[in-house]
Design a protein around this motif. Structure first.
Motif: not given
Length: 181
Positions: A3-7, A9-24
């Motif tokens: 349920r977490w998303t990481l935004l 570098d002050n909005g210069a990049s964004g990452y979502l959790w990939n459950a199958s790969a177990q990584q952002y």
């Protein structure tokens, strides 16, 4: 984590959790505007201007301009000097014709420099679009909504529903989140 998303570098990049790969995994990035100015050149220019009065870190999508290490023993001084650095960076960008191409935001501990096409608010727009939801359904929580603050755009009320856990403004957005005191 799902349920977490990481935004970042002050909005210069964004990452979502990939459950199958177990990584952002990155779902967007706004690269440094190398066509305008290379990071190494800006680093040299800033080092010449600021000298020992700043430490500069270069990251993939951003640069971070920090106060000298000794200053962090005096938090009110750091807060004040970060504001002064922000003013200086604005003057440099104006003189070097970089205003609009680069953005500088004051975190209260230092300043972040990134592409003028990036920003926390723009990151929220991209995230909402990816999720297929209106931006107003996203809670945006930060601590620096004042002009020049690193949450100014993000907490303007134009991107999601804005709340501040730090500084407040005279504007209706962001709504303050107050403790029991």
């Amino acid at each position: 984590k799902e349920r977490w998303t990481l935004l970042c570098d002050n909005g210069a990049s964004g990452y979502l959790w990939n459950a199958s790969a177990q990584q952002y995994e990155a779902f967007f990035s706004e690269p440094w505007p190398s066509e305008t100015i290379e990071q190494d050149l800006l680093l040299t220019m800033l080092q010449e201007e600021l000298g020992v009065w700043a430490r500069i870190m270069v990251r993939e999508f951003t640069m971070v301009v920090l106060c000298p290490k000794w200053m962090y023993r005096f938090p009110p001084l750091v807060h004040w000097y970060a504001g002064r650095l922000h003013q200086k960076l604005g003057k440099y960008f104006q003189a070097w014709e970089l205003k609009g191409q680069l953005c500088s935001q004051n975190s209260g501990l230092g300043n972040l420099i990134f592409s003028g096409k990036a920003g926390k608010g723009k990151a929220v727009e991209k995230w909402a679009k990816r999720l297929g939801v209106p931006t107003v359904s996203i809670a945006c929580v930060g601590d620096r909504p004042e002009p020049g603050g690193n949450d100014e755009e993000f907490l303007s009320g134009n991107y999601g529903t804005a709340f501040t856990v730090g500084d407040t403004t005279q504007n209706p957005q962001p709504a303050p989140v107050l403790d029991a005191q």
